[in-house]
Write a protein that holds these residues in place. Structure first.
Motif, mmCIF file in Angstrom:
data_model
loop_
_atom_site.group_PDB
_atom_site.id
_atom_site.type_symbol
_atom_site.label_atom_id
_atom_site.label_comp_id
_atom_site.label_asym_id
_atom_site.label_seq_id
_atom_site.Cartn_x
_atom_site.Cartn_y
_atom_site.Cartn_z
ATOM 1 N N ASP A 94 8.918 7.465 -7.904
ATOM 2 C CA ASP A 94 7.875 7.180 -6.931
ATOM 3 C C ASP A 94 6.470 7.484 -7.456
ATOM 4 O O ASP A 94 5.516 6.759 -7.154
ATOM 5 C CB ASP A 94 8.108 7.972 -5.639
ATOM 6 C CG ASP A 94 9.100 7.286 -4.713
ATOM 7 O OD1 ASP A 94 9.531 6.158 -5.036
ATOM 8 O OD2 ASP A 94 9.443 7.861 -3.660
ATOM 9 N N ASN A 152 3.501 4.868 -7.328
ATOM 10 C CA ASN A 152 2.280 5.208 -6.601
ATOM 11 C C ASN A 152 1.049 4.968 -7.471
ATOM 12 O O ASN A 152 -0.007 4.541 -6.983
ATOM 13 C CB ASN A 152 2.334 6.661 -6.142
ATOM 14 C CG ASN A 152 1.227 6.996 -5.166
ATOM 15 O OD1 ASN A 152 1.097 6.371 -4.115
ATOM 16 N ND2 ASN A 152 0.420 7.983 -5.508
ATOM 17 N N GLU A 204 0.821 -1.220 0.000
ATOM 18 C CA GLU A 204 0.000 0.000 0.000
ATOM 19 C C GLU A 204 0.848 1.260 0.000
ATOM 20 O O GLU A 204 0.309 2.365 0.084
ATOM 21 C CB GLU A 204 -0.975 0.001 1.175
ATOM 22 C CG GLU A 204 -0.356 -0.111 2.536
ATOM 23 C CD GLU A 204 -1.420 -0.115 3.630
ATOM 24 O OE1 GLU A 204 -2.572 0.284 3.348
ATOM 25 O OE2 GLU A 204 -1.096 -0.508 4.765
ATOM 26 N N THR A 205 2.169 1.120 -0.114
ATOM 27 C CA THR A 205 3.065 2.266 -0.242
ATOM 28 C C THR A 205 4.097 1.964 -1.328
ATOM 29 O O THR A 205 4.318 0.799 -1.690
ATOM 30 C CB THR A 205 3.817 2.556 1.071
ATOM 31 O OG1 THR A 205 4.728 1.475 1.345
ATOM 32 C CG2 THR A 205 2.850 2.726 2.239
ATOM 33 N N THR A 206 4.727 3.015 -1.836
ATOM 34 C CA THR A 206 5.762 2.811 -2.853
ATOM 35 C C THR A 206 6.945 2.041 -2.274
ATOM 36 O O THR A 206 7.566 1.243 -2.976
ATOM 37 C CB THR A 206 6.239 4.156 -3.422
ATOM 38 O OG1 THR A 206 6.711 4.991 -2.355
ATOM 39 C CG2 THR A 206 5.108 4.865 -4.149
ATOM 40 N N THR A 207 7.241 2.254 -1.003
ATOM 41 C CA THR A 207 8.351 1.531 -0.364
ATOM 42 C C THR A 207 8.068 0.033 -0.343
ATOM 43 O O THR A 207 8.953 -0.784 -0.649
ATOM 44 C CB THR A 207 8.573 2.045 1.068
ATOM 45 O OG1 THR A 207 8.904 3.435 1.016
ATOM 46 C CG2 THR A 207 9.706 1.286 1.748
#
Length: 307
Positions: free
Chosen positions: A204, A208, A181-184
């Motif tokens: 990013d 995203n 649920e995050t780019t990381t």
């Protein structure tokens, strides 16, 4: 989030759908019972009436819907097979009102789908989570499922394997890997699933876009699917029944989701009719990273004589 007409993911999705359509497949949604609807890309009725090609079912893994995972296989296999590419329940446009969340339920659903389509016999190929479904279909429908391809699928996964995966990812929960649920988190998934480091150069904002468009829908239900896996053992004893079909196991030698040692063990567990093919310099998605070699290995297996 960018408007859909500015979104790379949306535009690429249009391209993928066109690839499936130009390969002779049509988008269809079929009610398999009172609770469940399965979306698939499959042959048009007039095509199934032509020729006597065998049927091949492609079962995708966790992540985006089927069109994102099987493009190169659809383009390659449609001249030789009637190809059926369903979205598993809670992926793409496949839905259910049922409370069932196991891979067994997914297998029953695809079995019902093929019955609705009046396909009496078929090969199945599953990658990652789809391999769990393919295994169960082969076990439940031995008179219908002919040959089986299991690609990059740790159906022999133990609790200790799960813990090792979390250590490699430096995360606490497997859903942070499989449903980012995050780019990381998405960068972590690509690091584990793809051998090339070219994804490190993706900005990013584009990652995203992938997260928002491909991983957010039905997030709660997908987490329940992960928790519902019945084949993942809670201890270090794997109870996996052999299959009576000819089985091909295909793996990338650099897979960090399910390491190669699991493929060698799986070959022994699935019975004497099982063979293993390792594709070098690929990780968890060899069907994408080296589609040409992957496709030729699978075609030779499916078109060859049975053991």
């Amino acid at each position: 989030m960018a408007p859909s007409f500015l979104s790379f993911v949306s535009l690429y999705g249009i391209y993928l759908r066109r690839c499936f359509a130009t390969s002779g497949l049509a988008s269809q949604s079929i009610d398999i019972d009172d609770e469940t609807t399965i979306h698939l890309w499959g042959p048009k009725p007039d095509q199934t009436a032509q020729g006597n090609k065998p049927a091949l079912v492609l079962l995708h893994g966790f992540g985006p819907s089927a069109i994102w995972q099987w493009r190169r296989q659809v383009q390659f296999f449609t001249p030789f097979f009637h190809v059926y590419v369903p979205d598993l329940v809670f992926f793409g446009n496949s839905t259910t009102k049922s409370k069932e969340r196991s891979e067994v339920f997914q297998a029953v659903s695809i079995g019902k789908l093929m019955e609705k389509l009046q396909v009496k016999k078929y090969h199945v190929m599953g990658t990652s989570y789809g391999g769990f479904v393919a295994y169960n279909m082969a076990k439940m429908y031995p008179d219908k499922v002919e040959k089986v391809v299991i690609a990059s699928s740790g159906i022999n996964m133990r609790k200790s394997d799960n813990m090792e995966l979390l250590n490699r990812a430096n995360l606490e929960n497997v859903e942070e890997i499989m449903i980012p649920e995050t780019t990381t988190q998405l960068r972590t998934l690509t690091r584990l699933a793809v051998s090339s480091n070219r994804f490190n150069r993706i900005p990013d904002f584009l990652l995203n876009d992938f997260v928002k468009q491909l991983y957010c829908e039905n997030r709660k239900e997908k987490m329940e699917l992960l928790k519902g896996l019945t084949l993942v053992e809670s201890d270090d004893t794997v109870k996996l029944a052999p299959l009576q079909q000819d089985v091909l196991v295909v793996w990338g030698d650099e897979d960090q989701i399910f390491p190669l040692k699991m493929a060698h063990e799986l070959k022994e567990l699935l019975g004497k009719e099982t063979r293993l093919e390792v594709i070098h310099n690929t990780s968890h998605v060899p069907q994408i990273e080296n589609a040409a070699e992957f496709n030729n290995i699978v075609k030779n297996f499916l078109c060859g004589s049975s053991s």
